[in-house]
Design a protein around this motif. Structure first.
Motif, short mmCIF file in Angstrom:
data_model
loop_
_atom_site.label_atom_id
_atom_site.label_comp_id
_atom_site.label_asym_id
_atom_site.label_seq_id
_atom_site.Cartn_x
_atom_site.Cartn_y
_atom_site.Cartn_z
N PHE A 22 36.44 36.61 47.04
CA PHE A 22 37.24 35.92 46.02
C PHE A 22 38.71 36.21 46.34
O PHE A 22 39.35 37.01 45.68
N ASN A 23 39.22 35.52 47.36
CA ASN A 23 40.54 35.89 47.88
C ASN A 23 41.70 35.53 46.97
O ASN A 23 42.83 35.88 47.25
N ARG A 24 41.45 34.85 45.89
CA ARG A 24 42.52 34.58 44.93
C ARG A 24 42.66 35.70 43.90
O ARG A 24 43.56 35.67 43.07
N VAL A 25 41.75 36.68 43.95
CA VAL A 25 41.86 37.83 43.05
C VAL A 25 43.04 38.68 43.53
O VAL A 25 43.18 38.97 44.71
N ASN A 26 43.88 39.04 42.59
CA ASN A 26 45.06 39.85 42.89
C ASN A 26 44.62 41.29 43.16
O ASN A 26 44.12 41.96 42.24
N PRO A 27 44.77 41.79 44.38
CA PRO A 27 44.33 43.15 44.70
C PRO A 27 44.99 44.22 43.82
O PRO A 27 44.34 45.17 43.39
N ALA A 28 46.27 44.05 43.53
CA ALA A 28 46.98 45.03 42.70
C ALA A 28 46.38 45.06 41.30
O ALA A 28 46.18 46.13 40.72
N TRP A 29 46.07 43.89 40.76
CA TRP A 29 45.46 43.85 39.43
C TRP A 29 44.09 44.49 39.45
O TRP A 29 43.75 45.27 38.56
N LEU A 30 43.29 44.18 40.47
CA LEU A 30 41.93 44.72 40.55
C LEU A 30 41.95 46.24 40.61
O LEU A 30 41.20 46.91 39.90
N ILE A 31 42.85 46.80 41.43
CA ILE A 31 42.88 48.25 41.62
C ILE A 31 43.60 48.97 40.49
O ILE A 31 43.11 49.97 39.97
N THR A 32 44.76 48.46 40.08
CA THR A 32 45.60 49.20 39.11
C THR A 32 45.66 48.57 37.74
O THR A 32 46.07 49.23 36.78
N GLY A 33 45.34 47.29 37.63
CA GLY A 33 45.46 46.60 36.35
C GLY A 33 46.84 46.01 36.14
O GLY A 33 47.11 45.42 35.10
#
Length: 163
Positions: free
Chosen positions: A57-68
């Motif tokens: 799901f490459n549109r998922v923001n990695p920063a959001w996923l990891i840190t919120g």
């Protein structure tokens, strides 16, 4: 839009994608038990699991996923992004539009299909073995019942009883 824990963010992500836990897990190639543990028991997902989410799901923001921090989905598609081809169904069964952030249909190559096929074949073979084992147990049960009935018949005739 900040969820406090990574478990809450995973739950939000699955709901936002319009997927069931089983479908989400299948897209990642993991068991839905793993995902359920992450969602309900507070177990922290490992790095392979998170990497798999970001790859599929490459549109998922990695920063959001990891840190919120930040938004859940990236708004600017990267140069390598192609149009989404996955759709979610609404209650009428029609396809209203693409699932946000999904790469199902692209990035899901032949190797992924073969792995999924092999998984289904293994599950089918396991189910067949279990069915065979259950048939054998039923046959054994029938033999035991017949032996019990014969023993009762012999005992009744030995004691001259009719019942």
């Amino acid at each position: 839009m900040s969820q406090e824990t990574i478990n809450q963010r995973l739950n939000f992500l699955i709901k936002s994608l319009g997927l069931s836990i089983r479908a989400f897990s299948a897209a990642l190639g993991v068991s839905d038990t793993n995902t359920r543990n992450y969602l309900s028991k507070g177990t922290k997902p490992n790095s392979d699991y998170l990497e798999s989410i970001l790859r599929h799901f490459n549109r998922v923001n990695p920063a959001w996923l990891i840190t919120g921090e930040g938004e859940p989905f990236l708004t600017e598609p990267s140069a390598s992004d192609e149009p989404l081809v996955s759709y979610q169904k609404n209650n009428s069964g029609q396809r209203p539009g693409p699932i946000p952030g999904s790469t199902i249909g692209r990035g899901y190559g032949l190797a992924d299909c073969e792995r999924e096929r092999d998984t289904y074949k293994a599950e089918r073979d396991l189910a067949r073995q279990e069915a065979l084992s259950l048939r054998e147990q039923l046959a054994m049960k029938d033999q035991l019942i017949a032996a019990k009935d014969e023993m009762l018949s012999l005992l009744r005739t030995g004691f001259n009883r009719s019942n």
